[in-house]
Design a protein around this motif. Structure first.
Motif, PDB file in Angstrom:
ATOM      1  N   VAL A   1       1.956   7.845   5.895  1.00 16.27           N
ATOM      2  CA  VAL A   1       0.611   7.487   6.332  1.00 16.27           C
ATOM      3  C   VAL A   1      -0.330   7.457   5.130  1.00 16.27           C
ATOM      4  N   ARG A   2      -1.077   6.367   5.019  1.00 15.27           N
ATOM      5  CA  ARG A   2      -2.053   6.226   3.941  1.00 15.27           C
ATOM      6  C   ARG A   2      -3.489   6.233   4.469  1.00 15.27           C
ATOM      7  N   LYS A   3      -3.694   5.736   5.700  1.00 17.59           N
ATOM      8  CA  LYS A   3      -5.019   5.711   6.294  1.00 17.59           C
ATOM      9  C   LYS A   3      -4.926   6.181   7.741  1.00 17.59           C
ATOM     10  N   ALA A   4      -5.907   6.932   8.193  1.00 13.87           N
ATOM     11  CA  ALA A   4      -5.956   7.417   9.578  1.00 13.87           C
ATOM     12  C   ALA A   4      -7.338   7.155  10.133  1.00 13.87           C
ATOM     13  N   PHE A   5      -7.398   6.684  11.387  1.00 17.81           N
ATOM     14  CA  PHE A   5      -8.658   6.395  12.050  1.00 17.81           C
ATOM     15  C   PHE A   5      -8.760   7.270  13.296  1.00 17.81           C
TER      16      PHE A   5
END
Length: 236
Positions: free
Chosen positions: A63-67
């Protein structure tokens, strides 16, 4: 030797391929995964982080980005009806820095076409006790029109007049819209509601309020859960 095996019977080639795969993949690979997950859990515990699903640790490394969506979790349960605005009222909105929600409250009575739309464009039904059953958004919108009443699956009473459903369509997650076809005043009328961007694509551009997309984006940034509604009438 390799070429002679591959040119031989397919059975020999298959066993040779399995042998190569078994040689490339170490037999202790599953054990390594299990041990690495355990070590990762202990490292997270030192940082006061509890992992309830240890299998997700192997995926989390990618995972590189989480929203995160905070709606209904950090605020409150349920929703409140703010207002229903027609085109000109939408254009006249002025943002309030102190209370964004108050900026969308219209002092005038809801437009008559919007009232009918809120009364008929939904998928509500009646329980055995006469209570409205359906999505919270539909229930709030229907309750915002005091002179409307759901009589049965095919009929709605609005301001003392009966409106007949000709067709009722469920919410479509692909088009992000829900629509109904009704008979009212000897006319056939279509009401469709959904996400503003979806409704905007269905409408004739000249029929949309000016700055429609900009107003929709602004209200979304202000934390307003919004729906757009369009209608068309056919003389039959």
């Amino acid at each position: 030797v390799v070429f002679s095996v591959l040119k031989d019977h397919w059975c020999y080639s298959w066993f040779y391929a399995m042998f190569v795969v078994g040689t490339v993949l170490p037999p202790l690979l599953p054990t390594v995964f299990v041990v690495s997950v355990g070590i990762s859990c202990k490292r997270l515990q030192r940082k006061r982080i509890t992992c309830t699903d240890s299998r997700g640790i192997l995926v989390a490394g990618k995972v590189r980005k989480a929203f995160f969506d905070k709606t209904g979790t950090l605020t409150k349960q349920g929703i409140n009806f703010v207002s229903a605005l027609e085109g000109e009222e939408l254009n006249n909105l002025t943002a309030s820095k102190n209370n964004a929600e108050s900026s969308y409250v219209c002092q005038n009575e809801i437009d008559i076409e919007l009232q009918i739309g809120l009364s008929v464009c939904h998928t509500l039904s009646l329980s055995a006790d006469g209570e409205l059953v359906g999505a919270a958004v539909d229930r709030m919108g229907f309750s915002a029109v005091p002179n409307s009443q759901l009589l049965d699956e095919n009929t709605v009473s609005f301001d003392g007049e009966k409106i007949e459903y000709l067709e009722k369509f469920e919410f479509d997650h692909h088009t992000m819209t829900q629509s109904v076809i009704i008979r009212h005043d000897n006319n056939v009328t279509v009401y469709v509601k959904g996400a503003p961007e979806a409704i905007g694509k269905l409408c004739i551009p000249s029929s949309l309020p000016s700055h429609f997309e900009a107003k929709a984006r602004q209200s979304a940034r202000d934390g307003i859960y919004q729906l757009a509604m369009a209608t068309a009438t056919f003389n039959v």
